[in-house]
Design a protein around this motif. Structure first.
Motif, PDB file in Angstrom:
ATOM      1  N   ASP A 101       0.831  -1.213   0.000  1.00 34.09           N
ATOM      2  CA  ASP A 101       0.000   0.000   0.000  1.00 34.09           C
ATOM      3  C   ASP A 101       0.859   1.255   0.000  1.00 34.09           C
ATOM      4  O   ASP A 101       0.568   2.226  -0.722  1.00 34.09           O
ATOM      5  CB  ASP A 101      -0.932   0.002   1.209  1.00 34.09           C
ATOM      6  CG  ASP A 101      -2.048  -1.028   1.094  1.00 34.09           C
ATOM      7  OD1 ASP A 101      -2.256  -1.545  -0.034  1.00 34.09           O
ATOM      8  OD2 ASP A 101      -2.688  -1.339   2.109  1.00 34.09           O
TER       9      ASP A 101
ATOM     10  N   ASN B  30     -10.397   2.581  -3.567  1.00 35.76           N
ATOM     11  CA  ASN B  30     -10.834   1.345  -4.209  1.00 35.76           C
ATOM     12  C   ASN B  30      -9.854   0.900  -5.293  1.00 35.76           C
ATOM     13  O   ASN B  30      -9.604  -0.297  -5.474  1.00 35.76           O
ATOM     14  CB  ASN B  30     -12.225   1.517  -4.809  1.00 35.76           C
ATOM     15  CG  ASN B  30     -13.303   1.607  -3.738  1.00 35.76           C
ATOM     16  OD1 ASN B  30     -13.077   1.210  -2.592  1.00 35.76           O
ATOM     17  ND2 ASN B  30     -14.472   2.122  -4.101  1.00 35.76           N
TER      18      ASN B  30
ATOM     19  N   VAL C  45      -6.853  -0.735  -3.685  1.00 37.99           N
ATOM     20  CA  VAL C  45      -7.131  -2.110  -3.255  1.00 37.99           C
ATOM     21  C   VAL C  45      -7.034  -3.065  -4.436  1.00 37.99           C
ATOM     22  O   VAL C  45      -6.461  -4.162  -4.334  1.00 37.99           O
ATOM     23  CB  VAL C  45      -8.520  -2.195  -2.598  1.00 37.99           C
ATOM     24  CG1 VAL C  45      -8.898  -3.660  -2.351  1.00 37.99           C
ATOM     25  CG2 VAL C  45      -8.550  -1.423  -1.297  1.00 37.99           C
ATOM     26  N   THR C  46      -7.572  -2.654  -5.577  1.00 36.82           N
ATOM     27  CA  THR C  46      -7.504  -3.479  -6.782  1.00 36.82           C
ATOM     28  C   THR C  46      -6.059  -3.673  -7.214  1.00 36.82           C
ATOM     29  O   THR C  46      -5.642  -4.793  -7.581  1.00 36.82           O
ATOM     30  CB  THR C  46      -8.308  -2.831  -7.920  1.00 36.82           C
ATOM     31  OG1 THR C  46      -9.668  -2.689  -7.518  1.00 36.82           O
ATOM     32  CG2 THR C  46      -8.243  -3.684  -9.181  1.00 36.82           C
TER      33      THR C  46
ATOM     34  N   ARG D 145      -3.423  -3.465  -5.283  1.00 33.88           N
ATOM     35  CA  ARG D 145      -2.733  -4.312  -4.300  1.00 33.88           C
ATOM     36  C   ARG D 145      -3.030  -5.788  -4.553  1.00 33.88           C
ATOM     37  O   ARG D 145      -2.152  -6.637  -4.439  1.00 33.88           O
ATOM     38  CB  ARG D 145      -3.150  -3.938  -2.891  1.00 33.88           C
ATOM     39  CG  ARG D 145      -2.408  -4.754  -1.826  1.00 33.88           C
ATOM     40  CD  ARG D 145      -3.332  -5.225  -0.744  1.00 33.88           C
ATOM     41  NE  ARG D 145      -3.726  -4.167   0.141  1.00 33.88           N
ATOM     42  CZ  ARG D 145      -4.790  -4.258   0.945  1.00 33.88           C
ATOM     43  NH1 ARG D 145      -5.555  -5.342   0.912  1.00 33.88           N
ATOM     44  NH2 ARG D 145      -5.128  -3.272   1.750  1.00 33.88           N
ATOM     45  N   THR D 146      -4.289  -6.102  -4.888  1.00 31.91           N
ATOM     46  CA  THR D 146      -4.650  -7.492  -5.190  1.00 31.91           C
ATOM     47  C   THR D 146      -3.822  -8.025  -6.351  1.00 31.91           C
ATOM     48  O   THR D 146      -3.349  -9.171  -6.325  1.00 31.91           O
ATOM     49  CB  THR D 146      -6.146  -7.584  -5.528  1.00 31.91           C
ATOM     50  OG1 THR D 146      -6.913  -7.118  -4.405  1.00 31.91           O
ATOM     51  CG2 THR D 146      -6.538  -9.020  -5.838  1.00 31.91           C
TER      52      THR D 146
END
Length: 358
Positions: free
Chosen positions: A127, A140, A143-144, A146-147
């Motif tokens: 992050d 958001n 987060v995408t 990071r995935t």
């Protein structure tokens, strides 16, 4: 399984296998000892930093794509913090595991990685890096990203870039299971990769396996197999000059990551050679001392050191006290047959060569 092996062996010939996954799991050694009591194991070990960097390219970059690919140094720093604070990895814990068989030794796979997620290990570092690279990105979107930066594929490998370079953490399970120190032979990968040392290294391996004398010089002079990790096949041969050119063409290890791995792994690897697996055969080099010496011997390493020194006001190496009592692993040698099975335990190095040695 047995049909993969020759049913008959010629005089002076033995058969083995390359099993990259065997060394890392604590349940395996006792099974191997039960089924193959006469086994002799070659454990090929490599400079921890170069091994980790090779694994980064082979096991992480091969499955992570796009602008969210995490730099090597981000993964390394996060993993070392995870190993220290979440897994309880320490030299004192290793020494205790080696000297006392009454308690369960630390198993990184079962006791640590199985009870955590990639996000718990690397999510915070990911992050921070993603926010620095994409400051305008919405939560958001981060987060995408990071995935994608923490792929599901190869998790058991890219999460252990550093851990699988701490060879003593895995080999302690093999000695505790009952293998004698004469059953496991440590091989310095760097010596196999140098024509001036490869013959002597192969001679030592052949002696360990009780093979008849053989002149390895002509084979060594031909060149190096599987050079440069170009995936041309393990039987693909390059001249030593071509192999050197491939090595020099590789991107250098980021100096900060190299320093972190070296400082973290050095005391554990010194313990491996000084206490866990003393060099009873005498002619086996101290691989870890060669790794430390090589920090300033090659042009790429000198460049790394110079870059690191220029970016900090002081540059120091950590010196550790590696002294500890030597564990009692002098078990009775169970080998009593002239024909011995062989496991090439190369789980700590990406060289799955399973050729028959004659």
């Amino acid at each position: 399984y047995l049909r993969n092996f020759p049913q008959k062996e010629l005089p002076g010939q033995i058969t083995g296998e390359a099993s990259p996954g065997y060394a890392a799991y604590s349940a395996v050694p006792s099974r191997v000892l039960h089924h193959l009591p006469n086994v002799r194991i070659l454990c090929i070990i490599r400079d921890p930093a170069t091994r980790a960097y090779s694994a980064y390219h082979y096991n992480y970059l091969s499955v992570a794509h796009g602008n969210n690919v995490l730099p090597f140094e981000v993964l390394v720093k996060a993993e070392i913090h995870f190993l220290t604070w979440n897994c309880g990895v320490s030299l004192s814990r290793l020494a205790n595991d080696a000297n006392a068989s009454s308690h369960k030794a630390l198993d990184l796979s079962a006791d640590c990685y199985a009870h955590s997620t990639p996000v718990e290990q690397t999510g915070k570092a990911a992050d921070e890096w993603l926010r620095s690279k994409f400051p305008a990105a919405k939560p958001n979107a981060l987060v995408t990203q990071r995935t994608a930066a923490l792929p599901r594929a190869n998790q058991h490998l890219w999460r252990q870039l550093v851990a699988r370079s701490i060879y003593a953490l895995y080999l302690v399970h093999w000695f505790r299971a009952g293998f004698s120190q004469d059953s496991i032979h440590l091989v310095c990968s760097e010596r196999l990769a140098r024509p001036q040392d490869a013959v002597a290294e192969l001679d030592a391996i052949a002696h360990f396996l009780d093979l008849p004398q053989y002149n390895f010089a002509p084979a060594v002079q031909k060149g190096k197999y599987n050079a440069g990790s170009k995936h041309k096949g393990y039987h693909a041969l390059s001249s030593w000059e071509e192999a050197q050119q491939l090595a020099e063409a590789r991107p250098p290890i980021p100096p900060e990551a190299h320093r972190l791995i070296d400082e973290f792994s050095s005391p554990f690897n010194a313990f491996l050679f000084e206490s866990l697996a003393p060099l009873s055969r005498g002619n086996l080099p101290r691989c870890d001392l060669e790794w430390t010496a090589s920090l300033t011997s090659s042009p790429s390493r000198r460049q790394e050191e110079q870059q690191h020194k220029s970016s900090t006001s002081t540059s120091t190496r950590h010196h550790h006290d590696h002294s500890t009592s030597i564990p009692d692993f002098q078990h009775k040698d169970k080998r009593n047959s002239p024909h011995r099975d062989l496991v090439f335990s190369s789980s700590l190095y990406f060289n799955n060569n399973s050729e028959v040695i004659e």
